[in-house]
Design a protein around this motif. Structure first.
Motif, PDB file in Angstrom:
ATOM      1  N   ILE A 309      33.726  28.699  36.487  1.00 49.61           N
ATOM      2  CA  ILE A 309      35.169  28.891  36.572  1.00 49.61           C
ATOM      3  C   ILE A 309      35.780  28.322  35.294  1.00 49.61           C
ATOM      4  N   VAL A 310      36.347  29.191  34.489  1.00 53.53           N
ATOM      5  CA  VAL A 310      36.941  28.774  33.223  1.00 53.53           C
ATOM      6  C   VAL A 310      38.296  28.114  33.500  1.00 53.53           C
ATOM      7  N   PRO A 311      38.577  26.949  32.903  1.00 48.54           N
ATOM      8  CA  PRO A 311      39.864  26.279  33.148  1.00 48.54           C
ATOM      9  C   PRO A 311      41.046  27.165  32.747  1.00 48.54           C
ATOM     10  N   HIS A 312      41.948  27.370  33.669  1.00 48.38           N
ATOM     11  CA  HIS A 312      43.172  28.109  33.390  1.00 48.38           C
ATOM     12  C   HIS A 312      44.195  27.757  34.463  1.00 48.38           C
ATOM     13  N   GLY A 313      45.382  28.295  34.320  1.00 51.25           N
ATOM     14  CA  GLY A 313      46.480  27.912  35.197  1.00 51.25           C
ATOM     15  C   GLY A 313      46.582  28.691  36.488  1.00 51.25           C
ATOM     16  N   ARG A 314      45.653  29.590  36.741  1.00 52.45           N
ATOM     17  CA  ARG A 314      45.720  30.403  37.955  1.00 52.45           C
ATOM     18  C   ARG A 314      44.700  29.924  38.986  1.00 52.45           C
ATOM     19  N   VAL A 315      45.024  30.168  40.233  1.00 52.94           N
ATOM     20  CA  VAL A 315      44.089  29.847  41.308  1.00 52.94           C
ATOM     21  C   VAL A 315      42.939  30.854  41.270  1.00 52.94           C
ATOM     22  N   PRO A 316      41.673  30.401  41.341  1.00 54.81           N
ATOM     23  CA  PRO A 316      40.542  31.342  41.286  1.00 54.81           C
ATOM     24  C   PRO A 316      40.601  32.360  42.420  1.00 54.81           C
ATOM     25  N   GLU A 317      40.194  33.592  42.108  1.00 57.94           N
ATOM     26  CA  GLU A 317      40.123  34.659  43.100  1.00 57.94           C
ATOM     27  C   GLU A 317      38.663  34.931  43.437  1.00 57.94           C
ATOM     28  N   PHE A 318      38.352  35.002  44.712  1.00 57.37           N
ATOM     29  CA  PHE A 318      36.992  35.254  45.158  1.00 57.37           C
ATOM     30  C   PHE A 318      36.980  36.572  45.926  1.00 57.37           C
ATOM     31  N   LEU A 319      36.417  37.603  45.317  1.00 52.52           N
ATOM     32  CA  LEU A 319      36.397  38.936  45.906  1.00 52.52           C
ATOM     33  C   LEU A 319      35.144  39.100  46.757  1.00 52.52           C
ATOM     34  N   PHE A 320      35.338  39.410  48.010  1.00 50.38           N
ATOM     35  CA  PHE A 320      34.217  39.498  48.956  1.00 50.38           C
ATOM     36  C   PHE A 320      33.247  40.616  48.591  1.00 50.38           C
ATOM     37  N   MET A 321      33.767  41.731  48.106  1.00 50.67           N
ATOM     38  CA  MET A 321      32.912  42.886  47.855  1.00 50.67           C
ATOM     39  C   MET A 321      32.418  42.962  46.417  1.00 50.67           C
ATOM     40  N   SER A 322      32.679  41.939  45.597  1.00 47.60           N
ATOM     41  CA  SER A 322      32.210  42.001  44.213  1.00 47.60           C
ATOM     42  C   SER A 322      30.686  41.891  44.188  1.00 47.60           C
ATOM     43  N   PRO A 323      30.017  42.642  43.306  1.00 46.89           N
ATOM     44  CA  PRO A 323      28.545  42.618  43.287  1.00 46.89           C
ATOM     45  C   PRO A 323      28.023  41.261  42.847  1.00 46.89           C
ATOM     46  N   GLN A 324      26.848  40.912  43.384  1.00 43.27           N
ATOM     47  CA  GLN A 324      26.250  39.634  43.020  1.00 43.27           C
ATOM     48  C   GLN A 324      25.733  39.674  41.589  1.00 43.27           C
ATOM     49  N   GLY A 325      25.748  38.519  40.951  1.00 41.04           N
ATOM     50  CA  GLY A 325      25.189  38.423  39.615  1.00 41.04           C
ATOM     51  C   GLY A 325      23.673  38.393  39.662  1.00 41.04           C
ATOM     52  N   ARG A 326      23.044  38.912  38.627  1.00 42.73           N
ATOM     53  CA  ARG A 326      21.589  38.935  38.542  1.00 42.73           C
ATOM     54  C   ARG A 326      21.130  37.780  37.665  1.00 42.73           C
ATOM     55  N   PHE A 327      20.007  37.173  38.038  1.00 37.61           N
ATOM     56  CA  PHE A 327      19.444  36.081  37.261  1.00 37.61           C
ATOM     57  C   PHE A 327      18.497  36.643  36.199  1.00 37.61           C
ATOM     58  N   ALA A 328      18.504  35.993  35.049  1.00 37.69           N
ATOM     59  CA  ALA A 328      17.655  36.425  33.943  1.00 37.69           C
ATOM     60  C   ALA A 328      16.342  35.646  33.945  1.00 37.69           C
ATOM     61  N   VAL A 329      15.271  36.342  33.592  1.00 39.62           N
ATOM     62  CA  VAL A 329      13.942  35.736  33.474  1.00 39.62           C
ATOM     63  C   VAL A 329      13.469  35.947  32.037  1.00 39.62           C
ATOM     64  N   GLU A 330      13.148  34.855  31.359  1.00 41.68           N
ATOM     65  CA  GLU A 330      12.641  34.943  29.989  1.00 41.68           C
ATOM     66  C   GLU A 330      11.134  35.135  30.036  1.00 41.68           C
ATOM     67  N   ILE A 331      10.637  36.108  29.252  1.00 39.41           N
ATOM     68  CA  ILE A 331       9.233  36.512  29.315  1.00 39.41           C
ATOM     69  C   ILE A 331       8.597  36.405  27.932  1.00 39.41           C
ATOM     70  N   ASP A 332       7.422  35.814  27.870  1.00 40.65           N
ATOM     71  CA  ASP A 332       6.613  35.774  26.643  1.00 40.65           C
ATOM     72  C   ASP A 332       5.580  36.898  26.697  1.00 40.65           C
ATOM     73  N   LEU A 333       5.545  37.723  25.651  1.00 41.46           N
ATOM     74  CA  LEU A 333       4.569  38.811  25.584  1.00 41.46           C
ATOM     75  C   LEU A 333       3.309  38.319  24.880  1.00 41.46           C
ATOM     76  N   ASP A 334       2.145  38.595  25.458  1.00 44.00           N
ATOM     77  CA  ASP A 334       0.888  38.075  24.926  1.00 44.00           C
ATOM     78  C   ASP A 334       0.508  38.720  23.601  1.00 44.00           C
ATOM     79  N   GLU A 335       0.707  40.010  23.472  1.00 48.07           N
ATOM     80  CA  GLU A 335       0.237  40.730  22.287  1.00 48.07           C
ATOM     81  C   GLU A 335       0.966  40.298  21.026  1.00 48.07           C
TER      82      GLU A 335
END
Length: 383
Positions: A309-335
Motif C-alpha cells: 500500500i503506497v502512502p497517500h491521502g486516500r483510504v485503500p480500496e479492496f476490490l473483491f473481484m480483482s484477480p489475484q497476483g501471481r508470484f514470480a519464481v527465479e530459475i537458473d538454466l543449466d546449459e
C-alpha cells in the motif's frame, strides 16, 4: 489445457474401442453415466495432480538489468557527439556521448583560481600570527621600559632627584604601554583564531575552495558519458544538438547490461504449495522452437504489488473481484547460467517438477512442455 485435451481424446478412443470397435460391453444409459463419471474424475484428478506437483506457466521471461543513461549536468548543455549506434555492443568505459564543455571548463578555471587565492590567504594568516607576535613582544618591551622608568622616578622624586612632572609622564606612558600590550594580545589571538579555522586539518577557506574545484571537475567529467559496464545500448534516440541539463530528469537512452541476467516465471500462488529452491525445471523458449532447457529453482519471490500500500491521502480500496497476483519464481538454466544466448524479454513456458504425485505426473507434464516447444514452429500463424 493441452494435456487435458489429450487425456480426453485418449479416454474417448478407449470408450470407442470398448463399446463400438470390439463391443466388449453394450453401451446404454447406465454405462454412459458411469463412463462419464469415471472420465470426469480421472481428468479432474490428473489436472489437480499436475497443477500442484508439476506447476506450469507460459508467463516466463529473460530479465536483464537495465541502466538509464541520464546526463547529470546542472545547466542546459548541448550534445555535441554521439559515439554509439542503436543496438551496439559496448565495453565498460567506452565513450557514449559528449556534451559541450565550455561552461564547465570555465567554472573549473574559476574554482582553481579561487583555490590558489585561498591557499595564499592561508599563508598570509600564518604571517599575520608572526607579525602579531612581534607586535606583542614590542608592546611588552615598551611596557616593561615604562614600568622601569616609573619605578626609578618614584624613588628619585621624594629625594629631589627628579621632578614630579617626569614621573607623571612615565606613569602615563606605562598606562598607554599596558593598553598596547592588551591590544597586541587581542590581535595575536584573532590571528590564531583565523588560522585555526580548519576542516579536517585543512584551512576552512582552502577546503571550501577545494570542494568547489572538485564539483567543477565532476561536472566537466560528466560532459562525457561512459559505458558503466559491458552491455548494449537500446532505444538510442539522442542526436547532436539535443539540449539536456537544467530541469531535464529523463534518460536519453536505455543501457542493457550483460551481467547478472535471470529467467523469471510467474505462477498462481496456490500452485507453489510444494515448490522449493533446487527443484528441477524445464523451460521452452519461443525463440528456440523445439528445444527444452533444463534448470533449477533458485528462489521464490513471495510478494506481489497487491501486498503493498503506497502512502497517500486516500483510504485503500479492496476490490473483491480483482484477480489475484501471481508470484514470480527465479530459475537458473543449466546449459547457460549467464544467459548469454538469450536477449532481454525472451518469452517462454516453464514447468517445475516437485517430485510428488508419482512419475506419471511428471511424464505428462514433460509431454506438455515438448508439445509447447514444437508448436512454436507454427505459432503464431502469421505466414
Amino acid at each position: 489445457m493441452t494435456v487435458a485435451l489429450l487425456i480426453l481424446g485418449a479416454y474417448a478412443i478407449f470408450m470407442w474401442l470398448v463399446f463400438y470397435k470390439f463391443r466388449w460391453l453394450k453401451f446404454n444409459i447406465a454405462w454412459g453415466v458411469v463412463s462419464f463419471w469415471v472420465g470426469f474424475h480421472v481428468l479432474f484428478l490428473l489436472v489437480v495432480f499436475m497443477r500442484f506437483y508439476t506447476p506450469y506457466t507460459i508467463d516466463g521471461h529473460v530479465i536483464r538489468q537495465t541502466i538509464q543513461i541520464a546526463p547529470r549536468l546542472p545547466h542546459p548543455t548541448v550534445l555535441e557527439e554521439v559515439f554509439v549506434a542503436q543496438n551496439q555492443k559496448v565495453k565498460k568505459g567506452d565513450k557514449l556521448y559528449l556534451f559541450d564543455k565550455t561552461l564547465y571548463e570555465a567554472q573549473l578555471k574559476e574554482a582553481e583560481a579561487n583555490l590558489a587565492s585561498a591557499r595564499q590567504n592561508a599563508l598570509i594568516l600564518q604571517q599575520d600570527i608572526v607579525l602579531a607576535q612581534e607586535a606583542l613582544q614590542e608592546a611588552q618591551a615598551n611596557a616593561q621600559y615604562a614600568t622601569d622608568q616609573v619605578n626609578r622616578y618614584t624613588d628619585l622624586v621624594p629625594r629631589g632627584g627628579a621632578k614630579q612632572e617626569t614621573l607623571d609622564k612615565w606613569t602615563s606612558q606605562q598606562t598607554s604601554a599596558n593598553a598596547q600590550v592588551a591590544e597586541a594580545e587581542a590581535d595575536l589571538k584573532k590571528a590564531q583564531l583565523a588560522a585555526d579555522a580548519q576542516y579536517d586539518g585543512v584551512n576552512a577557506e582552502v577546503a571550501s575552495a577545494q570542494a568547489q574545484v572538485d564539483q567543477a571537475r565532476y561536472y566537466v567529467d560528466q560532459t562525457t558519458i561512459l559505458a558503466p559496464e559491458d552491455g548494449v545500448i537500446i532505444s538510442q534516440q539522442a542526436r547532436p544538438g539535443l539540449v539536456v541539463g537544467g530541469f531535464r530528469i529523463g534518460a536519453i537512452a536505455a543501457f542493457v547490461a550483460d551481467a547478472d541476467p535471470y529467467f523469471l516465471a510467474t505462477f498462481y500462488q496456490e500452485h507453489l504449495k510444494f515448490v522449493e529452491p533446487g527443484q528441477p525445471v524445464e523451460v521452452a523458449l519461443d525463440i528456440y522452437p523445439g528445444q527444452i532447457f533444463a534448470g533449477k529453482v533458485k528462489s521464490i519471490w513471495e510478494g506481489t504489488g497487491q501486498g503493498q500500500i503506497v502512502p497517500h491521502g486516500r483510504v485503500p480500496e479492496f476490490l473483491f473481484m480483482s484477480p489475484q497476483g501471481r508470484f514470480a519464481v527465479e530459475i537458473d538454466l543449466d546449459e547457460d547460467p549467464a544467459l548469454k544466448r538469450y536477449p532481454a524479454g525472451a518469452h517462454g513456458a516453464a514447468a517445475i517438477y516437485t517430485g510428488g504425485g508419482g512419475d506419471w505426473v511428471a511424464v505428462l507434464r514433460r509431454v506438455n512442455m515438448r508439445l509447447y516447444a514444437w508448436v512454436n514452429f507454427i505459432v503464431p500463424f502469421d505466414v
